[in-house]
Design a protein around this motif. Structure first.
Motif, PDB file in Angstrom:
ATOM      1  N   PRO A  72      -6.058   1.605 -10.752  1.00 38.65           N
ATOM      2  CA  PRO A  72      -6.950   1.191  -9.661  1.00 38.65           C
ATOM      3  C   PRO A  72      -8.350   1.780  -9.808  1.00 38.65           C
ATOM      4  O   PRO A  72      -8.568   2.745 -10.541  1.00 38.65           O
ATOM      5  CB  PRO A  72      -6.250   1.768  -8.418  1.00 38.65           C
ATOM      6  CG  PRO A  72      -5.573   2.998  -8.937  1.00 38.65           C
ATOM      7  CD  PRO A  72      -5.116   2.665 -10.334  1.00 38.65           C
TER       8      PRO A  72
ATOM      9  N   VAL B 224     -11.229   4.016  -8.337  1.00 36.77           N
ATOM     10  CA  VAL B 224     -11.177   5.193  -7.464  1.00 36.77           C
ATOM     11  C   VAL B 224     -12.439   5.286  -6.615  1.00 36.77           C
ATOM     12  O   VAL B 224     -13.560   5.109  -7.098  1.00 36.77           O
ATOM     13  CB  VAL B 224     -11.004   6.479  -8.287  1.00 36.77           C
ATOM     14  CG1 VAL B 224     -10.898   7.690  -7.359  1.00 36.77           C
ATOM     15  CG2 VAL B 224      -9.761   6.379  -9.153  1.00 36.77           C
TER      16      VAL B 224
ATOM     17  N   THR C 107       0.824  -1.212   0.000  1.00 38.38           N
ATOM     18  CA  THR C 107       0.000   0.000   0.000  1.00 38.38           C
ATOM     19  C   THR C 107       0.854   1.256   0.000  1.00 38.38           C
ATOM     20  O   THR C 107       1.847   1.332   0.729  1.00 38.38           O
ATOM     21  CB  THR C 107      -0.930   0.016   1.226  1.00 38.38           C
ATOM     22  OG1 THR C 107      -1.743  -1.154   1.215  1.00 38.38           O
ATOM     23  CG2 THR C 107      -1.824   1.250   1.224  1.00 38.38           C
TER      24      THR C 107
ATOM     25  N   ASN D  24      -7.206   9.181 -13.881  1.00 36.24           N
ATOM     26  CA  ASN D  24      -6.618   8.177 -12.985  1.00 36.24           C
ATOM     27  C   ASN D  24      -5.888   7.110 -13.801  1.00 36.24           C
ATOM     28  O   ASN D  24      -6.465   6.511 -14.718  1.00 36.24           O
ATOM     29  CB  ASN D  24      -7.715   7.524 -12.152  1.00 36.24           C
ATOM     30  CG  ASN D  24      -8.548   8.550 -11.419  1.00 36.24           C
ATOM     31  OD1 ASN D  24      -8.021   9.319 -10.632  1.00 36.24           O
ATOM     32  ND2 ASN D  24      -9.849   8.587 -11.715  1.00 36.24           N
TER      33      ASN D  24
ATOM     34  N   CYS E 161     -12.842   0.644   1.253  1.00 34.44           N
ATOM     35  CA  CYS E 161     -12.139   1.712   1.959  1.00 34.44           C
ATOM     36  C   CYS E 161     -12.646   1.735   3.397  1.00 34.44           C
ATOM     37  O   CYS E 161     -13.698   2.321   3.685  1.00 34.44           O
ATOM     38  CB  CYS E 161     -12.397   3.059   1.286  1.00 34.44           C
ATOM     39  SG  CYS E 161     -12.026   3.073  -0.495  1.00 34.44           S
TER      40      CYS E 161
ATOM     41  N   ALA F 226      -6.941   0.773   2.066  1.00 39.28           N
ATOM     42  CA  ALA F 226      -7.594   0.439   0.792  1.00 39.28           C
ATOM     43  C   ALA F 226      -7.367  -1.033   0.520  1.00 39.28           C
ATOM     44  O   ALA F 226      -6.300  -1.570   0.813  1.00 39.28           O
ATOM     45  CB  ALA F 226      -7.024   1.285  -0.343  1.00 39.28           C
TER      46      ALA F 226
ATOM     47  N   TRP G  37      -5.096   9.767   1.280  1.00 39.92           N
ATOM     48  CA  TRP G  37      -5.438   8.743   0.296  1.00 39.92           C
ATOM     49  C   TRP G  37      -4.590   7.491   0.525  1.00 39.92           C
ATOM     50  O   TRP G  37      -3.511   7.545   1.129  1.00 39.92           O
ATOM     51  CB  TRP G  37      -5.269   9.238  -1.135  1.00 39.92           C
ATOM     52  CG  TRP G  37      -3.852   9.692  -1.473  1.00 39.92           C
ATOM     53  CD1 TRP G  37      -3.363  10.950  -1.368  1.00 39.92           C
ATOM     54  CD2 TRP G  37      -2.784   8.869  -1.935  1.00 39.92           C
ATOM     55  NE1 TRP G  37      -2.045  10.998  -1.748  1.00 39.92           N
ATOM     56  CE2 TRP G  37      -1.667   9.717  -2.106  1.00 39.92           C
ATOM     57  CE3 TRP G  37      -2.647   7.531  -2.241  1.00 39.92           C
ATOM     58  CZ2 TRP G  37      -0.419   9.252  -2.555  1.00 39.92           C
ATOM     59  CZ3 TRP G  37      -1.426   7.053  -2.688  1.00 39.92           C
ATOM     60  CH2 TRP G  37      -0.320   7.897  -2.848  1.00 39.92           C
TER      61      TRP G  37
ATOM     62  N   ASN H 117      -7.685  -0.917  -5.298  1.00 42.57           N
ATOM     63  CA  ASN H 117      -8.517   0.263  -5.043  1.00 42.57           C
ATOM     64  C   ASN H 117      -7.692   1.461  -4.583  1.00 42.57           C
ATOM     65  O   ASN H 117      -6.685   1.305  -3.881  1.00 42.57           O
ATOM     66  CB  ASN H 117      -9.570  -0.042  -3.979  1.00 42.57           C
ATOM     67  CG  ASN H 117     -10.738  -0.832  -4.521  1.00 42.57           C
ATOM     68  OD1 ASN H 117     -11.684  -0.260  -5.065  1.00 42.57           O
ATOM     69  ND2 ASN H 117     -10.660  -2.148  -4.394  1.00 42.57           N
ATOM     70  N   LEU H 118      -8.140   2.650  -5.035  1.00 37.97           N
ATOM     71  CA  LEU H 118      -7.620   3.922  -4.546  1.00 37.97           C
ATOM     72  C   LEU H 118      -8.720   4.565  -3.726  1.00 37.97           C
ATOM     73  O   LEU H 118      -9.835   4.765  -4.211  1.00 37.97           O
ATOM     74  CB  LEU H 118      -7.238   4.826  -5.720  1.00 37.97           C
ATOM     75  CG  LEU H 118      -6.980   6.300  -5.391  1.00 37.97           C
ATOM     76  CD1 LEU H 118      -5.772   6.458  -4.474  1.00 37.97           C
ATOM     77  CD2 LEU H 118      -6.802   7.105  -6.679  1.00 37.97           C
TER      78      LEU H 118
ATOM     79  N   VAL I 108      -3.651   3.646  -1.740  1.00 39.94           N
ATOM     80  CA  VAL I 108      -3.849   2.780  -2.891  1.00 39.94           C
ATOM     81  C   VAL I 108      -3.089   1.482  -2.641  1.00 39.94           C
ATOM     82  O   VAL I 108      -1.948   1.501  -2.171  1.00 39.94           O
ATOM     83  CB  VAL I 108      -3.373   3.451  -4.201  1.00 39.94           C
ATOM     84  CG1 VAL I 108      -1.895   3.743  -4.183  1.00 39.94           C
ATOM     85  CG2 VAL I 108      -3.744   2.588  -5.420  1.00 39.94           C
TER      86      VAL I 108
END
Length: 260
Positions: free
Chosen positions: A180, A182, A148, A231, A194, A205, A255, A209-210, A257
Motif C-alpha cells: 500500500p 503509506v 480494512t 513497507n 486518510c 483509509a 493505523w 492506502n495505509l 490499511v
C-alpha cells in the motif's frame, strides 16, 4: 278365423336375448351390497389414472406403506404436489438426500434451523473462500478488496543524543495483494486518502492506502519526527527520531490499511 303368428327368426332371437342380458345386468349392479367390490374383484389394470376423478385419492384413503418407490412413475412426485410439512426428517431414509439430488438454490439460509450445519456435517474443503460472501472475513487468505485492517502502534525510547533513532514494526493480520501507499499524519491531520479517526476513534483509509495517525508524541525531531520504512504487503515499519539530548521521545497512535 285363422290368426297369423309371427315367425321366429335369427334377428328376433338375438334381440330378445340382448334385452334380458341388459335388464339382468342392471338388476345385478343395482343389487350389489355396499363394499362388496374390493381389490380382489378388480382385474389388473382396471383402475387407471384416466378413470380417477381429481381428488379421488387422498392421504386418508392410502394405507401406511401403500406407496413405495417402486410404485411411483417418473415425475410422479413434484414440488407442486407436496404440501408444507409433508416431507420431514423422520420420513427420509439414510442417504435419501444427496448433493446430486438437490437443485441450486433449494437450500437457503432461511430454510436452515440454528445448528443445522455443524463441522461434522461438512465435507473436506466444502467451505472455500470462493463460497463465502464478500462481508465474511478472509480465512488464511489475502485481504479482500475494500476490506480494512486497523491497529495501534507505539514507538520511542530514552534519548542519549539528539537524533537517536528507535524502530518498531507492525505486521498485518492478513496480507494484501500489493504494497500500500503509506501516509504518516501528525496529530489532527487528514488528507484525501486518510479521512481521520472519526467520532468513534476508528481510523480510516481508502483502497490501496495505509494511514498512520499520530495521536500523541513527545521529544521528536521537528523536521522528521516519524518515518515509515520497509513497507510491504505484509506490514510496515516505523522510525522515531529524537529531538532532545536526553529524556523520553515517543509517538503512538492508530493505523488503518484498506485493500485496493
Amino acid at each position: 278365423m285363422r290368426i297369423s303368428r309371427p315367425k321366429l327368426n335369427y334377428a328376433n332371437v338375438i334381440a330378445t336375448i340382448a334385452l334380458f342380458v341388459a335388464l339382468g345386468g342392471a338388476a345385478v349392479a343395482a343389487g350389489l351390497p355396499r363394499n362388496s367390490v374390493g381389490a380382489n374383484q378388480l382385474k389388473r389394470g382396471a383402475v387407471t389414472p384416466a378413470k380417477l376423478k381429481r381428488g379421488a385419492v387422498t392421504a386418508g384413503k392410502i394405507a401406511p406403506k401403500a406407496v413405495v418407490a417402486g410404485k411411483l412413475g417418473a415425475n410422479a412426485v413434484l414440488p407442486g404436489n407436496l404440501g408444507n410439512g409433508i416431507i420431514s426428517t423422520a420420513k427420509l431414509s439414510d442417504g435419501a438426500v444427496i448433493a446430486s439430488k438437490i437443485k441450486n438454490g433449494v437450500v437457503t439460509t432461511n430454510k436452515l434451523n440454528n445448528g443445522a450445519v455443524t463441522t461434522a456435517k461438512l465435507g473436506d474443503k466444502s467451505v472455500t473462500l470462493g463460497k463465502l460472501a464478500d462481508g465474511i472475513a478472509p480465512l488464511l487468505g489475502t485481504l479482500k478488496s475494500g476490506q480494512t485492517l486497523r491497529g495501534v502502534f507505539s514507538v520511542g525510547d530514552t534519548a542519549t543524543l539528539e537524533g537517536d533513532l528507535t524502530r518498531s514494526a507492525v505486521s498485518f493480520s492478513f496480507p494484501l495483494t500489493n504494497t500500500p501507499t503509506v501516509n504518516v499524519l501528525k496529530k489532527g491531520e487528514t488528507n484525501g486518502n486518510c479521512s481521520g479517526l472519526g467520532g468513534g476513534q476508528t481510523p480510516a483509509a481508502t483502497g490501496g492506502n495505509l494511514c498512520v495517525y499520530v495521536t500523541e508524541s513527545k521529544g521528536l525531531d521537528a523536521t522528521t519526527p516519524l518515518v515509515a520504512e520497509n513497507n510491504t504487503r505484509l506490514g510496515f515499519g516505523l522510525v522515531a527520531k529524537s529531538g532532545v539530548t536526553s529524556g523520553e521521545y515517543y509517538a503512538y497512535g492508530q493505523w488503518a490499511v484498506t485493500a485496493p
